[in-house]
Design a protein around this motif. Structure first.
Motif, short mmCIF file in Angstrom:
data_model
loop_
_atom_site.label_atom_id
_atom_site.label_comp_id
_atom_site.label_asym_id
_atom_site.label_seq_id
_atom_site.Cartn_x
_atom_site.Cartn_y
_atom_site.Cartn_z
N LYS A 1 -48.02 18.33 4.09
CA LYS A 1 -46.61 18.64 4.34
C LYS A 1 -45.68 17.74 3.54
N GLU A 2 -46.10 16.50 3.30
CA GLU A 2 -45.24 15.52 2.64
C GLU A 2 -45.50 15.35 1.14
N ALA B 1 -42.87 16.24 -1.64
CA ALA B 1 -41.75 15.35 -1.97
C ALA B 1 -42.08 14.50 -3.21
N ASP C 1 -45.25 9.80 7.49
CA ASP C 1 -44.72 10.02 6.15
C ASP C 1 -45.74 9.48 5.14
N SER D 1 -50.94 16.50 7.76
CA SER D 1 -49.65 15.81 7.64
C SER D 1 -49.36 15.45 6.19
N THR E 1 -38.64 4.34 2.53
CA THR E 1 -40.05 4.57 2.34
C THR E 1 -40.40 4.44 0.87
#
Length: 190
Positions: free
Chosen positions: A84-85, A88, A175, A81, A189
């Motif tokens: 994947k983030e 950003a 996230d 996970s 966030t």
């Protein structure tokens, strides 16, 4: 004879009391050591996940040291996970010169057993941005997060996290990469 029986019973009771105190004292120190271990790992997770900036960028615009540092303290399930983030944060750093530094105020343990734990951590993130070659500091963004840890091969690893409250600048579950806040709002966030 009665005096001898009372003496024997008294000695047995005293021995039992001493044994219970020693046993409980040992468990207490093991429990305290476990608490300190999960709190330290929680703090490491927050420091590693919340610290990034242009100095971590490589020539391709990625932050491999950032990714590997975070992955050292998380489970492989959570790493999928996180991967994947993480892009950003890399994009924000590369495009806007964003830097983030966390300050952990306190950690605590809400539950602990032999292979799982839940901790609470509070602190703030301080962001800076680069605008026209000028560094612009932002107000600190508070966070309160619950962290889930599991013990794998004798090591505590972070398996997930989620905000403690609905408002404020805290990451949402799923996230794992804190992104910079909007300068006009403390919601969203980190």
């Amino acid at each position: 004879m009665l005096a001898a029986v009372l003496l024997a019973v008294s000695l047995a009771a005293a021995a039992t009391a001493v044994t219970l105190l020693v046993t409980r004292g040992g468990e207490g120190s093991d429990t305290q050591a476990g608490r300190e271990e999960v709190m330290a790992q929680t703090e490491q997770f927050m420091l590693r996940m919340g610290t990034y900036g242009p100095d971590l960028l490589d020539d391709s615009g990625a932050m491999p040291d950032y990714r590997s540092g975070v992955k050292e303290v998380i489970t492989s399930k959570f790493a999928a996970s996180f991967d994947k983030e993480a892009g950003a944060a890399e994009q924000l750093v590369a495009q806007a010169g964003v830097s983030r530094v966390p300050d952990v105020f306190a950690t605590g343990v809400s539950s602990l057993d032999e292979d799982s734990a839940r901790t609470l951590v509070a602190g703030s993130f301080t962001d800076t941005y680069t605008v026209k070659d000028k560094t612009v500091p932002q107000e600190p963004i508070p966070f309160r997060i619950e962290v889930s840890l599991v013990k794998i091969d004798g090591e505590w690893l972070v398996d997930d996290f989620s905000p403690v409250t609905a408002g404020g600048a805290v990451p949402e579950s799923g996230d794992p990469v804190p992104a910079p806040s909007d300068t006009t709002s403390t919601e969203g966030t980190p």
